[in-house]
Every structure is written in C-alpha cells, then in structure tokens.
Design a protein around this motif. Structure first.
Motif, PDB file in Angstrom:
ATOM      1  N   ASP A  94       0.864  -1.184   0.000  1.00 35.32           N
ATOM      2  CA  ASP A  94       0.000   0.000   0.000  1.00 35.32           C
ATOM      3  C   ASP A  94       0.898   1.231   0.000  1.00 35.32           C
ATOM      4  O   ASP A  94       1.304   1.721   1.050  1.00 35.32           O
ATOM      5  CB  ASP A  94      -0.916  -0.002   1.226  1.00 35.32           C
ATOM      6  N   GLY A  95       1.210   1.722  -1.164  1.00 37.47           N
ATOM      7  CA  GLY A  95       2.127   2.848  -1.314  1.00 37.47           C
ATOM      8  C   GLY A  95       1.596   4.170  -0.802  1.00 37.47           C
ATOM      9  O   GLY A  95       2.304   5.163  -0.806  1.00 37.47           O
ATOM     10  N   ARG A  96       0.364   4.194  -0.315  1.00 39.48           N
ATOM     11  CA  ARG A  96      -0.189   5.438   0.214  1.00 39.48           C
ATOM     12  C   ARG A  96      -0.094   5.505   1.733  1.00 39.48           C
ATOM     13  O   ARG A  96      -0.247   6.573   2.307  1.00 39.48           O
ATOM     14  CB  ARG A  96      -1.666   5.574  -0.192  1.00 39.48           C
ATOM     15  N   ARG A  97       0.126   4.387   2.375  1.00 36.22           N
ATOM     16  CA  ARG A  97       0.118   4.330   3.844  1.00 36.22           C
ATOM     17  C   ARG A  97       1.535   4.288   4.398  1.00 36.22           C
ATOM     18  O   ARG A  97       2.366   3.515   3.932  1.00 36.22           O
ATOM     19  CB  ARG A  97      -0.659   3.096   4.291  1.00 36.22           C
ATOM     20  N   THR A  98       1.795   5.110   5.403  1.00 37.19           N
ATOM     21  CA  THR A  98       3.101   5.158   6.048  1.00 37.19           C
ATOM     22  C   THR A  98       3.059   4.349   7.339  1.00 37.19           C
ATOM     23  O   THR A  98       2.081   4.398   8.081  1.00 37.19           O
ATOM     24  CB  THR A  98       3.473   6.617   6.390  1.00 37.19           C
ATOM     25  N   GLU A  99       4.122   3.615   7.583  1.00 37.14           N
ATOM     26  CA  GLU A  99       4.248   2.863   8.834  1.00 37.14           C
ATOM     27  C   GLU A  99       5.451   3.378   9.616  1.00 37.14           C
ATOM     28  O   GLU A  99       6.432   3.851   9.038  1.00 37.14           O
ATOM     29  CB  GLU A  99       4.424   1.376   8.562  1.00 37.14           C
ATOM     30  N   LEU A 100       5.361   3.263  10.928  1.00 36.15           N
ATOM     31  CA  LEU A 100       6.423   3.706  11.829  1.00 36.15           C
ATOM     32  C   LEU A 100       6.967   2.516  12.601  1.00 36.15           C
ATOM     33  O   LEU A 100       6.211   1.613  12.962  1.00 36.15           O
ATOM     34  CB  LEU A 100       5.868   4.711  12.843  1.00 36.15           C
ATOM     35  N   ARG A 101       8.254   2.564  12.859  1.00 35.59           N
ATOM     36  CA  ARG A 101       8.859   1.558  13.727  1.00 35.59           C
ATOM     37  C   ARG A 101      10.066   2.160  14.422  1.00 35.59           C
ATOM     38  O   ARG A 101      10.676   3.102  13.926  1.00 35.59           O
ATOM     39  CB  ARG A 101       9.216   0.291  12.981  1.00 35.59           C
ATOM     40  N   LEU A 102      10.398   1.601  15.561  1.00 37.52           N
ATOM     41  CA  LEU A 102      11.542   2.077  16.316  1.00 37.52           C
ATOM     42  C   LEU A 102      12.841   1.647  15.659  1.00 37.52           C
ATOM     43  O   LEU A 102      12.910   0.576  15.049  1.00 37.52           O
ATOM     44  CB  LEU A 102      11.526   1.520  17.740  1.00 37.52           C
TER      45      LEU A 102
END
Length: 156
Positions: A94-102
């Motif tokens: 999903d190239g529109r959604r951003t994910e975050l991780r530590l």
C-alpha cells in the motif's frame, strides 16, 4: 470517600492527585535520564517509544492509541525521525500508507531509561518506611482503575 469537598473528599483527592502526578513524572524522567546518561528525552517521546515497542503502526493508529492529535504525533514523529529514533516507510502493498517503527537506537534508549527509572524508584522506595511501601503497593490497582476510567471516559 467522604463528601466531595471536605478533607479527604473526592474533590480534594482529585486536586492533590492532579497537583502531584505531573511533577512526579517529570522528576522521575529527569533523574532517570541523569542516571542513564541519556540525552534529553521528552516524556512524549518515551510514550511513543513504549507504544511502538515490538510493533509497526501507522501515525493515525499511534495517535489514537496515545490519545493525541494527529498533528502532535506528526511533530513527534518528525523530531524522532531526525534524532534517529524512528523509521518511517511506506507500507508493504500500500504505497499510500506510512508505517512507523523504532530504530535500534530507540530500543537501546528506552531499555536504558526503563532500567534507570526502575533503579531510581527502587532506591527511593527503599528509603521509605515499610508502611509507605505497603500503602503504595496497595494503591497500584486503584491507580490502574483510575487510569482506565480517565482513558475510557468517552466510552461511557
């Protein structure tokens, strides 16, 4: 509880709790940072790191989980990304959604902070009377219930 306004009443307990929680958290954070020799680590960033430990999530899901405005989370994410504490990337499929991780640096800092804050609390608790330690231990379930009531206020 006695009435709402008398000594020991609900209003007085609420005011005392409100007056002490913020300074307590700030003192614990400041002292723990000093003990662990950590750079300035704002309380909000510690909460973000805790929320992201062992998971990847979206900024909007993070905002919901922490009860913060998306703009506040956006500012935190930007600052933490600049400091090397967070990675932001496009979600797989999903190239529109951003994910975050530590990042590993964030995980190290959170572990150091947790270790230091536990040591600070143990040292302080050891200086209290046995009666005070017992009272604090007995109050923990009530504080957890109070937290749930405040956090889920809008759910009622």
């Amino acid at each position: 509880m006695q009435g709402t306004d008398g000594p020991g009443g609900t209003t007085q307990v609420a005011r005392r709790l409100s007056d002490r929680i913020g300074p307590f958290r700030r003192a614990l954070l400041r002292t723990s940072r000093e003990v662990a020799d950590l750079p300035d680590l704002p309380d909000a960033q510690v909460e973000v790191m805790r929320a992201l430990t062992g998971t990847t999530t979206t900024p909007s899901a993070l905002a919901g989980r922490l009860g913060l405005a998306r703009s506040t989370v956006s500012n935190l994410v930007s600052a933490m990304e600049t400091a090397g504490l967070l990675e932001r990337r496009l979600a797989a499929g999903d190239g529109r959604r951003t994910e975050l991780r530590l990042t590993p640096l964030a995980e190290e800092r959170l572990a150091a902070y947790d270790e230091a804050s536990t040591a600070v609390l143990v040292e302080a608790l050891d200086r209290l009377s046995p009666e005070d330690r017992t009272a604090l231990a007995a109050a923990l379930p009530a504080l957890e219930h109070l937290h749930r009531e405040i956090a889920h206020r809008g759910d009622h």
